[in-house]
Design a protein around this motif. Structure first.
Motif, PDB file in Angstrom:
ATOM      1  N   PHE B 249       0.844  -1.200   0.000  1.00 43.92           N
ATOM      2  CA  PHE B 249       0.000   0.000   0.000  1.00 43.92           C
ATOM      3  C   PHE B 249       0.874   1.243   0.000  1.00 43.92           C
ATOM      4  O   PHE B 249       1.720   1.406   0.871  1.00 43.92           O
ATOM      5  CB  PHE B 249      -0.919  -0.004   1.224  1.00 43.92           C
ATOM      6  CG  PHE B 249      -1.906  -1.136   1.222  1.00 43.92           C
ATOM      7  CD1 PHE B 249      -3.117  -1.009   0.555  1.00 43.92           C
ATOM      8  CD2 PHE B 249      -1.615  -2.332   1.863  1.00 43.92           C
ATOM      9  CE1 PHE B 249      -4.029  -2.058   0.537  1.00 43.92           C
ATOM     10  CE2 PHE B 249      -2.524  -3.389   1.851  1.00 43.92           C
ATOM     11  CZ  PHE B 249      -3.733  -3.247   1.188  1.00 43.92           C
ATOM     12  N   LYS B 250       0.647   2.080  -0.996  1.00 49.38           N
ATOM     13  CA  LYS B 250       1.418   3.316  -1.151  1.00 49.38           C
ATOM     14  C   LYS B 250       0.665   4.477  -0.523  1.00 49.38           C
ATOM     15  O   LYS B 250      -0.417   4.846  -0.977  1.00 49.38           O
ATOM     16  CB  LYS B 250       1.625   3.577  -2.649  1.00 49.38           C
ATOM     17  CG  LYS B 250       2.218   4.938  -3.003  1.00 49.38           C
ATOM     18  CD  LYS B 250       3.655   5.062  -2.602  1.00 49.38           C
ATOM     19  CE  LYS B 250       4.260   6.384  -3.078  1.00 49.38           C
ATOM     20  NZ  LYS B 250       3.821   7.546  -2.276  1.00 49.38           N
ATOM     21  N   LEU B 251       1.229   5.054   0.529  1.00 52.02           N
ATOM     22  CA  LEU B 251       0.648   6.258   1.109  1.00 52.02           C
ATOM     23  C   LEU B 251       1.188   7.481   0.360  1.00 52.02           C
ATOM     24  O   LEU B 251       2.308   7.454  -0.130  1.00 52.02           O
ATOM     25  CB  LEU B 251       1.013   6.366   2.596  1.00 52.02           C
ATOM     26  CG  LEU B 251       0.676   5.167   3.490  1.00 52.02           C
ATOM     27  CD1 LEU B 251       0.940   5.525   4.950  1.00 52.02           C
ATOM     28  CD2 LEU B 251      -0.769   4.739   3.318  1.00 52.02           C
ATOM     29  N   PRO B 252       0.394   8.546   0.314  1.00 50.37           N
ATOM     30  CA  PRO B 252       0.870   9.723  -0.426  1.00 50.37           C
ATOM     31  C   PRO B 252       2.032  10.425   0.286  1.00 50.37           C
ATOM     32  O   PRO B 252       2.087  10.451   1.515  1.00 50.37           O
ATOM     33  CB  PRO B 252      -0.364  10.634  -0.483  1.00 50.37           C
ATOM     34  CG  PRO B 252      -1.260  10.170   0.609  1.00 50.37           C
ATOM     35  CD  PRO B 252      -0.977   8.723   0.823  1.00 50.37           C
ATOM     36  N   ASN B 253       2.949  10.939  -0.478  1.00 46.50           N
ATOM     37  CA  ASN B 253       3.995  11.825   0.029  1.00 46.50           C
ATOM     38  C   ASN B 253       4.609  12.606  -1.124  1.00 46.50           C
ATOM     39  O   ASN B 253       5.525  12.116  -1.792  1.00 46.50           O
ATOM     40  CB  ASN B 253       5.086  11.059   0.777  1.00 46.50           C
ATOM     41  CG  ASN B 253       6.095  12.016   1.393  1.00 46.50           C
ATOM     42  OD1 ASN B 253       6.057  13.224   1.139  1.00 46.50           O
ATOM     43  ND2 ASN B 253       7.005  11.494   2.203  1.00 46.50           N
ATOM     44  N   PRO B 254       4.121  13.805  -1.367  1.00 48.87           N
ATOM     45  CA  PRO B 254       4.657  14.598  -2.478  1.00 48.87           C
ATOM     46  C   PRO B 254       5.799  15.515  -2.045  1.00 48.87           C
ATOM     47  O   PRO B 254       6.146  16.430  -2.765  1.00 48.87           O
ATOM     48  CB  PRO B 254       3.436  15.426  -2.907  1.00 48.87           C
ATOM     49  CG  PRO B 254       2.691  15.647  -1.628  1.00 48.87           C
ATOM     50  CD  PRO B 254       2.966  14.456  -0.733  1.00 48.87           C
ATOM     51  N   MET B 255       6.408  15.289  -0.863  1.00 45.75           N
ATOM     52  CA  MET B 255       7.417  16.216  -0.353  1.00 45.75           C
ATOM     53  C   MET B 255       8.852  15.780  -0.618  1.00 45.75           C
ATOM     54  O   MET B 255       9.741  16.606  -0.728  1.00 45.75           O
ATOM     55  CB  MET B 255       7.218  16.431   1.150  1.00 45.75           C
ATOM     56  CG  MET B 255       5.852  17.009   1.520  1.00 45.75           C
ATOM     57  SD  MET B 255       5.726  17.441   3.271  1.00 45.75           S
ATOM     58  CE  MET B 255       6.018  15.846   4.052  1.00 45.75           C
ATOM     59  N   TYR B 256       9.084  14.480  -0.698  1.00 43.86           N
ATOM     60  CA  TYR B 256      10.447  14.005  -0.961  1.00 43.86           C
ATOM     61  C   TYR B 256      10.452  12.587  -1.524  1.00 43.86           C
ATOM     62  O   TYR B 256       9.459  11.872  -1.432  1.00 43.86           O
ATOM     63  CB  TYR B 256      11.313  14.083   0.310  1.00 43.86           C
ATOM     64  CG  TYR B 256      10.785  13.287   1.492  1.00 43.86           C
ATOM     65  CD1 TYR B 256      11.096  11.934   1.643  1.00 43.86           C
ATOM     66  CD2 TYR B 256       9.984  13.892   2.463  1.00 43.86           C
ATOM     67  CE1 TYR B 256      10.621  11.220   2.731  1.00 43.86           C
ATOM     68  CE2 TYR B 256       9.513  13.169   3.553  1.00 43.86           C
ATOM     69  CZ  TYR B 256       9.832  11.836   3.683  1.00 43.86           C
ATOM     70  OH  TYR B 256       9.355  11.123   4.750  1.00 43.86           O
ATOM     71  N   PHE B 257      11.586  12.225  -2.102  1.00 43.60           N
ATOM     72  CA  PHE B 257      11.755  10.922  -2.745  1.00 43.60           C
ATOM     73  C   PHE B 257      12.961  10.217  -2.131  1.00 43.60           C
ATOM     74  O   PHE B 257      14.057  10.769  -2.112  1.00 43.60           O
ATOM     75  CB  PHE B 257      11.989  11.131  -4.252  1.00 43.60           C
ATOM     76  CG  PHE B 257      12.219   9.857  -5.020  1.00 43.60           C
ATOM     77  CD1 PHE B 257      11.167   9.203  -5.637  1.00 43.60           C
ATOM     78  CD2 PHE B 257      13.497   9.309  -5.114  1.00 43.60           C
ATOM     79  CE1 PHE B 257      11.375   8.015  -6.343  1.00 43.60           C
ATOM     80  CE2 PHE B 257      13.708   8.118  -5.821  1.00 43.60           C
ATOM     81  CZ  PHE B 257      12.647   7.485  -6.429  1.00 43.60           C
ATOM     82  N   VAL B 258      12.749   9.020  -1.615  1.00 48.80           N
ATOM     83  CA  VAL B 258      13.858   8.223  -1.067  1.00 48.80           C
ATOM     84  C   VAL B 258      14.200   7.106  -2.057  1.00 48.80           C
ATOM     85  O   VAL B 258      13.336   6.286  -2.373  1.00 48.80           O
ATOM     86  CB  VAL B 258      13.476   7.601   0.296  1.00 48.80           C
ATOM     87  CG1 VAL B 258      14.606   6.712   0.820  1.00 48.80           C
ATOM     88  CG2 VAL B 258      13.136   8.676   1.316  1.00 48.80           C
ATOM     89  N   PRO B 259      15.427   7.093  -2.562  1.00 48.44           N
ATOM     90  CA  PRO B 259      15.766   6.072  -3.563  1.00 48.44           C
ATOM     91  C   PRO B 259      15.914   4.672  -2.952  1.00 48.44           C
ATOM     92  O   PRO B 259      16.099   4.546  -1.760  1.00 48.44           O
ATOM     93  CB  PRO B 259      17.103   6.537  -4.130  1.00 48.44           C
ATOM     94  CG  PRO B 259      17.695   7.453  -3.110  1.00 48.44           C
ATOM     95  CD  PRO B 259      16.572   7.984  -2.258  1.00 48.44           C
TER      96      PRO B 259
END
Lengths: 259, 259
Positions: B249-259
């Protein structure tokens, strides 16, 4: 300059497509912004629903929630759907532009057909944009007419991939026996010319889930030596399973779910 | 009736959390609907950007586009982010409710920590909601305070999973050596009590990508006999790789990206 004019012409083309769709679908043509006429709570709920659908958090859903009919209609034909497609296609192209196809001619892309290359929005406008359950006979009749319009952004992607030296393989769950001719004609008429292969679902794969069928086909392609750089589809079932390719791209489709 | 009152109390709690956040972040508190103050074209672009980010079509992005600052701020603290979380948590719970944990006590769920269980929105409000590049030292200082508030919907999920007989394993990329104590205290203070394990990144996994590190840990858990029914995170890197569990399940997070 030339590029700009071409892009402007393209945009005018897209706007015209909208207008035709909007007239066909009795949309509110005086919409200042695509959500303006929706009650706040509904829009908010439907935005959550759409995000959950597009991120694959909601699965195996059969119909669009009826309270989202207005929201989904406005999304599909009010402009945001096309803007979302444009945005993703730009992403895909900037990724594709980094790849230099080798001389052996085995650098491939997989593209789905329905609502990836050509659009069924007109058909679904008669099915309350997915609020009505899937109608297999109706869909077959619609597909047989060969009247699915090209998705402008997808045609742009397709042409640049072909021109860029990639082998584009169109992979669809459409039935090979009954829809092969109509699909070839439809794609040709809409400008999808120069693809490497169009693979429809043959009798051997009948009744299989899309994940299983498409995985199997991709596996065969990889065994034949193709390097799959990108894989583009509107359904998660296009983008799950085996031999997915180096990158997958999910196009929006809040109207139906293919398992 | 009892349930309704509890759910109403929960909602009031969430509204209060918003208000605190809104005051802290100098938000426009008189917003009638969360997009109303945004120019149309910007909102439209940023909506496309957010969809592309959440569907993993845009990858390895470093900062939020500056023209989306107002949009993302409004999304995060204007209510829609919490509504999206609520919606997904309901989906997760309706899936979890179908599973009957067996008597051996090995039915497990994996939950990420940052912006899955506890929120960094207050920290990111000082980083222009991700328009500024990632600040590792600043983040460490923030995490050390142990002041991340619980995400209400996540706490609700956590408690129902624990009460329902699942083993909840919290898996985070936070550094074990420096952040272990602060993280334990933070989680405890916020009500995350009764988890099976909290796994932080030990020295052995330093410098590894989240996909690799988290895959390795999940593999070990599966080898220990755990059946991973669900895997919840705000980053695609939580949900890719090996031993993903039965559903992600993917929760929203438009603030940062963790590779």
């Amino acid at each position: 300059m030339m590029m700009r004019m071409r892009s402007m012409a393209q945009r005018i083309g897209e706007v015209l497509s909208f207008l035709v769709l909007a007239l066909l679908c009795k949309a509110n043509s005086a919409m200042p912004s695509w959500w303006a006429n929706l009650p706040h709570d509904n829009a908010s709920y439907c935005l959550s629903w759409r995000l959950a659908v597009e991120t694959n958090n909601v699965r195996a859903w059969r119909t669009v929630p009826i309270k989202c009919l207005g929201y989904i209609e406005t999304y599909m034909i009010g402009g945001q759907y096309f803007r979302d497609l444009d945005f993703i296609m730009d992403q895909i192209l900037s990724y594709a532009n980094e790849i230099i196809p080798s001389a052996d001619g085995m650098d491939a892309w997989i593209l789905d057909v329905d609502d990836t290359c050509i659009s069924n929005v007109i058909f679904y406008s008669g099915k309350r944009y997915g609020c009505d359950p899937f109608d297999p006979a109706g869909f077959k009749a619609w597909a047989t007419t060969g009247g699915c319009p090209a998705i402008p952004a997808a045609l742009r992607l397709f042409k640049r991939l072909v021109d860029g030296g990639f082998k584009v393989i169109l992979l669809t769950g459409r039935d090979d026996e009954t829809l092969s001719e109509a699909t070839i004609d439809n794609l040709h008429k809409e400008g999808f010319i120069g693809y490497e292969r169009l693979i429809l679902r043959s009798a051997a794969y009948k009744g299989q889930s899309a994940v299983k069928y498409k995985s199997e086909i991709r596996k065969q392609l990889v065994e034949q030596g193709y390097r799959i750089w990108g894989n583009v589809g509107d359904q998660w079932s296009d983008l799950q399973g085996e031999c997915l390719g180096n990158r997958t791209f999910k196009l929006p489709n809040p109207m139906y779910f293919v398992p």
